[in-house]
Design a protein around this motif. Structure first.
Motif, short mmCIF file in Angstrom:
data_model
loop_
_atom_site.label_atom_id
_atom_site.label_comp_id
_atom_site.label_asym_id
_atom_site.label_seq_id
_atom_site.Cartn_x
_atom_site.Cartn_y
_atom_site.Cartn_z
N ALA A 43 -15.99 46.99 -46.73
CA ALA A 43 -15.27 45.85 -46.13
C ALA A 43 -14.30 46.29 -45.05
CB ALA A 43 -14.55 45.03 -47.19
N VAL A 44 -14.48 47.51 -44.53
CA VAL A 44 -13.71 47.98 -43.38
C VAL A 44 -14.67 48.63 -42.40
CG1 VAL A 44 -11.59 48.35 -44.71
CG2 VAL A 44 -13.19 50.25 -44.40
N SER A 45 -14.30 48.57 -41.12
CA SER A 45 -15.11 49.24 -40.11
C SER A 45 -14.68 50.69 -39.97
CB SER A 45 -14.94 48.52 -38.75
OG SER A 45 -13.63 48.70 -38.26
N CYS A 46 -15.43 51.43 -39.17
CA CYS A 46 -15.11 52.83 -38.92
C CYS A 46 -13.72 52.96 -38.31
CB CYS A 46 -16.16 53.44 -37.99
SG CYS A 46 -15.91 55.18 -37.62
N GLN A 47 -12.97 53.94 -38.76
CA GLN A 47 -11.63 54.17 -38.21
C GLN A 47 -11.67 54.60 -36.74
OE1 GLN A 47 -12.84 55.67 -40.95
NE2 GLN A 47 -12.63 57.90 -40.85
N ASN A 48 -12.86 54.99 -36.29
CA ASN A 48 -13.02 55.38 -34.89
C ASN A 48 -13.52 54.23 -34.02
OD1 ASN A 48 -12.31 58.20 -35.29
ND2 ASN A 48 -14.23 58.36 -36.39
N SER A 49 -13.48 53.01 -34.55
CA SER A 49 -13.95 51.85 -33.79
C SER A 49 -13.23 51.74 -32.46
CB SER A 49 -13.72 50.57 -34.60
OG SER A 49 -14.52 50.53 -35.76
N GLY A 50 -14.00 51.34 -31.45
CA GLY A 50 -13.41 51.17 -30.13
C GLY A 50 -13.12 52.48 -29.43
N GLY A 51 -13.72 53.58 -29.91
CA GLY A 51 -13.50 54.88 -29.27
C GLY A 51 -12.14 55.46 -29.54
N THR A 52 -11.48 55.05 -30.64
CA THR A 52 -10.12 55.54 -30.89
C THR A 52 -10.08 57.00 -31.27
OG1 THR A 52 -10.30 54.73 -33.17
CG2 THR A 52 -9.24 53.28 -31.56
N TRP A 53 -11.25 57.62 -31.56
CA TRP A 53 -11.24 59.06 -31.82
C TRP A 53 -10.74 59.84 -30.61
CZ3 TRP A 53 -14.13 62.19 -28.67
CH2 TRP A 53 -15.12 61.57 -27.90
N ARG A 54 -10.89 59.22 -29.41
CA ARG A 54 -10.48 59.93 -28.19
C ARG A 54 -8.96 60.10 -28.12
NH1 ARG A 54 -14.59 60.22 -24.44
NH2 ARG A 54 -16.41 58.95 -24.86
N ILE A 55 -8.24 59.18 -28.75
CA ILE A 55 -6.77 59.25 -28.67
C ILE A 55 -6.15 59.58 -30.01
CG2 ILE A 55 -6.64 57.69 -26.71
CD1 ILE A 55 -6.00 55.42 -28.63
N GLY A 56 -7.01 59.87 -31.00
CA GLY A 56 -6.50 60.28 -32.30
C GLY A 56 -5.95 59.15 -33.14
N GLY A 57 -6.18 57.90 -32.73
CA GLY A 57 -5.68 56.76 -33.48
C GLY A 57 -6.67 56.27 -34.50
N THR A 58 -6.33 55.15 -35.16
CA THR A 58 -7.26 54.55 -36.11
C THR A 58 -7.61 53.14 -35.66
OG1 THR A 58 -7.62 53.85 -38.39
CG2 THR A 58 -5.34 53.85 -37.63
N GLY A 59 -8.89 52.89 -35.54
CA GLY A 59 -9.37 51.57 -35.16
C GLY A 59 -9.98 50.84 -36.34
N GLN A 60 -9.66 51.28 -37.56
CA GLN A 60 -10.21 50.64 -38.75
C GLN A 60 -9.78 49.17 -38.80
OE1 GLN A 60 -8.69 51.06 -43.01
NE2 GLN A 60 -10.35 52.57 -43.01
N GLN A 61 -10.75 48.30 -38.97
CA GLN A 61 -10.50 46.88 -39.14
C GLN A 61 -10.98 46.44 -40.51
OE1 GLN A 61 -12.08 44.64 -35.74
NE2 GLN A 61 -12.01 46.52 -34.54
N SER A 62 -10.33 45.42 -41.08
CA SER A 62 -10.63 45.03 -42.45
C SER A 62 -11.04 43.56 -42.52
CB SER A 62 -9.38 45.23 -43.33
OG SER A 62 -8.86 46.53 -43.21
N ILE A 63 -12.01 43.29 -43.37
CA ILE A 63 -12.36 41.90 -43.65
C ILE A 63 -11.15 41.23 -44.31
CG2 ILE A 63 -13.79 40.43 -45.14
CD1 ILE A 63 -16.09 42.33 -44.63
N ALA A 64 -10.85 40.01 -43.88
CA ALA A 64 -9.69 39.29 -44.41
C ALA A 64 -9.83 39.12 -45.92
CB ALA A 64 -9.57 37.93 -43.74
N MET A 65 -8.70 39.22 -46.62
CA MET A 65 -8.73 39.12 -48.08
C MET A 65 -9.29 37.78 -48.53
SD MET A 65 -7.98 41.93 -49.48
CE MET A 65 -7.73 41.38 -51.17
N ALA A 66 -9.06 36.74 -47.75
CA ALA A 66 -9.60 35.42 -48.10
C ALA A 66 -11.12 35.41 -48.09
CB ALA A 66 -9.05 34.36 -47.15
#
Length: 676
Positions: free
Chosen positions: A317-340
């Protein structure tokens, strides 16, 4: 699998190797287990394979569809240079006159909104239409049969004849057929083509030869000779090379592909079943396109066809933490399905288990039966998540999924995830979290140098047997030379030795198409006409085809540290199987003591994989490194000399040995002489 094979990412992983060792969460509170004199039961599912649609492994690879962009759904979102007519060419042949356009009004199905309209303004003999170049050409073989199909409709009530041809790379016609399109609503049209010549880079031509307007979609060409002759099936030679591994399980569909590049790119299994026109195509996280023609039903069917257990991996229920190419800047692009929305998503995972195992009277079991498989697929394992960042959002959602599956399907083993490296923050936190929940198995991943694999042969000796067991879901030694393969073989002896805690293991990635490779190394390289297994492939094959159910220590003794070994016994056949790996440049003596085993025959066989240290298989020389089999006479106590840079498998027959089942049902040049 990591989000990018770039040098930057590999550098980051290299720096990770400087971090502390294994997590305290999975270290045993006691001394390392010694080799046991008595047999130790080990996993009978130990060696399997991991399939991910990377390197054009599915479309253009294992999936036998020969037409590229068959539904006109390519977009710049897949690849900046792509559009609806990528891989297609507009043809005006003879004195034809008219237009072609891509339309979206009233498509075959909303899931595939684009189609082509041909408006022909004059009668002609040759025609106006389209040519498809396939994936680096359309390979056809003289005398073989190919199934062409198209969804089509006419406008204005007038029949429009279609001319369908297979052509060689020079434009010569190899096969031809006619189809009259006469219905105003979408209908499937089919014809079989039998080419008179062979060409590895041919093309498919579809032209209208009469005046009128016709819409075309889902233009498809399949060889009749798919693996096991399955419709919508697998490329026969490539599938056979996989079957020849005799894996005990198949993990699919990924990898990073499973949790995707953002929430909209997550792999949702329900989008991949049913009629092809209902499936949802989308951008592949590895920067191309996936049609979903190879979907969950086909994955399950393939597992059954090769005698392997299915191991699907669903997003946590989460996307890859490297979503959006964030591996290039060392950040996290992990997105989560809403709890609802989580109750609905949890049900999606439960529905998958019902689809695989449920009775035909159940909602999803009925859908499986409607696809042609009323029997259960006997699902035992489900992976939840892939290398996910250990965030509070991940943990909260994983627990919801895990608890639901555990409660409703205690017969299914849930496999958790502990990050992309053999150590580090995600690894430590992942193990702690898994042990808190008592997750039965966790998925470790690592890509390291061959020297790392040689130095870490004792990694799992001290793992706590009272905590979560291990699925080594992705590993490779970053190369395809014989030395790389031997380093992996040496490590695999440790997986056998620790087969009580390491329950599953699979090399990754499995497939890579020549000219379309996003990640190296890979196990099997291929192009449209050739399958090229690596030295690593033959190591995997030798271990997989010579698995055991018990491990025995103290059977083999070597004096040089370059030699590692293992001894297993197959309870079904009674065979005792010895594996010796010599990663050094000189021959090494080994002492073998089989005196503890009773009722063994002196008849045995020895299989050797050896050669120069840097030898490797290539398309130009695919047989450089292949196993060689010879008869061998064993005794209760004997000496053996392990050749330089070699893996040796000695299989000593039990007196009650029965013929071993070969699920591959035949061999190909790709399988060499490995196994039995």
């Amino acid at each position: 699998m990591k989000i990018s094979p770039s040098s930057l990412l590999l550098t980051c992983l290299g720096l990770a190797s400087l971090l502390p060792g294994r997590s305290e969460a999975q270290k045993a509170p006691r001394k390392a287990q010694p080799d046991l004199a008595a047999g130790k039961p080990i996993s009978q599912d130990l060696f399997g394979i991991f399939f991910e649609d990377i390197n054009y492994a599915a479309d253009g690879g294992l999936y036998a569809e020969l037409v590229q962009n068959r539904s006109f759904e390519y977009t710049p979102n897949d690849n900046a240079a792509w559009h609806s007519l990528t891989a297609w060419e507009f043809l005006r042949e003879g004195y034809s006159f008219g237009t072609m356009s891509v339309e979206t009004a009233a498509p075959v199905n909303p899931s595939n909104p684009h189609y082509v309209t041909l408006h022909v303004e004059n009668e002609m003999q040759k025609g106006l239409g389209l040519k498809n170049s396939g994936f680096d050409g359309i390979p056809v073989k003289a005398g073989d049969q190919y199934n062409f199909s198209v969804q089509a409709r006419v406008k204005g009530g007038k029949t429009v004849p279609l001319l369908v041809q297979l052509r060689d790379k020079e434009g010569g016609v190899l096969a031809t057929a006619s189809l009259p399109v006469q219905n105003a609503s979408w209908q499937p049209y089919r014809v079989t083509l039998t080419p008179t010549g062979t060409d590895a880079a041919g093309s498919l031509v579809v032209v209208a030869t009469g005046k009128g307007t016709v819409d075309l979609d889902l233009i498809s060409l399949f060889p009749q000779k798919t693996f096991k002759n399955r419709p919508n099936g697998m490329r026969a030679d490539l599938a056979q090379a996989i079957a020849d591994l005799q894996p005990k399980f198949v993990r699919f569909p990924g990898g990073c592909l499973a949790h995707g590049d953002g929430l909209e790119n997550m792999y949702r299994w329900k989008n991949t079943i049913g009629p092809l026109e209902q499936r949802v195509a989308q951008r592949n996280i590895w920067n191309y396109h996936q049609t979903a023609g190879l979907g969950y039903f086909e994955y399950f069917q393939f597992c059954e066809d090769i005698g392997a257990k299915p191991l699907p991996v669903v997003p946590a229920a989460v996307s890859c933490q490297n979503s959006g190419g964030t591996w290039r800047i060392g950040g996290t692009g992990q997105q989560s399905i809403a709890m609802a929305e989580m109750p609905e998503y949890v049900q999606e995972v439960l529905d998958l288990i019902e689809y695989a195992n449920g009775p035909t009277t159940s909602t999803w079991g009925a859908k499986r039966a409607a696809a042609g498989h009323p029997e259960s697929f006997h699902l035992e394992y489900v992976g939840v998540g892939n290398e996910d960042k250990q965030t509070p959002e991940f943990r909260e959602r994983f627990k919801l999924i895990y608890d639901a599956v555990k409660q409703k399907h205690p017969e299914v083993t849930v496999i958790g995830t502990v990050g992309p490296a053999p150590r580090g923050e995600d690894f430590d936190q992942g193990w702690t979290f898994a042990n808190q929940l008592a997750v039965p198995m966790v998925d470790e991943h690592y890509y390291e140098s061959p020297e790392w694999f040689l130095k870490n042969n004792r990694r799992y000796d001290s793992y706590d047997r009272k905590k979560s067991t291990v699925y080594l879901g992705e590993y490779a030694s970053r190369g395809n030379t014989l030395f790389n393969a031997l380093a992996e073989a040496a490590y695999m002896t440790s997986l056998e030795r620790n087969g009580d805690v390491v329950r599953l293991a699979s090399y990754a990635p499995l497939l890579a198409k020549e000219g379309h490779t996003q990640w190296n190394p890979d196990l099997i390289y291929f192009n449209n006409s050739t399958v090229c297994p690596t030295a690593n492939y033959y190591v995997q094959q030798l271990f997989s085809r010579n698995q055991g159910s018990e491990y025995f220590g103290g059977v083999l003794t070597a004096t040089d540290s370059a030699v590692v070994s293992s001894c297993v016994r197959d309870a079904n056949s009674g065979d005792v199987i010895l594996k010796l790996v010599n990663s050094g440049a000189t021959a090494q003596p080994v002492r073998v003591d089989l005196s503890r085993f009773k009722r063994l025959r002196p008849t045995a066989e020895v299989i050797t994989l050896s050669g120069p240290r840097d030898a490797k298989n290539t398309f130009a020389s695919p047989q450089t490194v292949v196993p060689k089999t010879a008869p061998f006479k064993a005794s209760g106590n004997f000496a053996y000399t392990a050749a330089p840079y070699s893996l040796t498998v000695i299989r000593v027959k039990g007196s009650d040995a029965k013929p071993r089942k070969d699920v591959s049902r035949g061999s190909t040049a790709s399988s060499g002489s490995a196994g039995r």
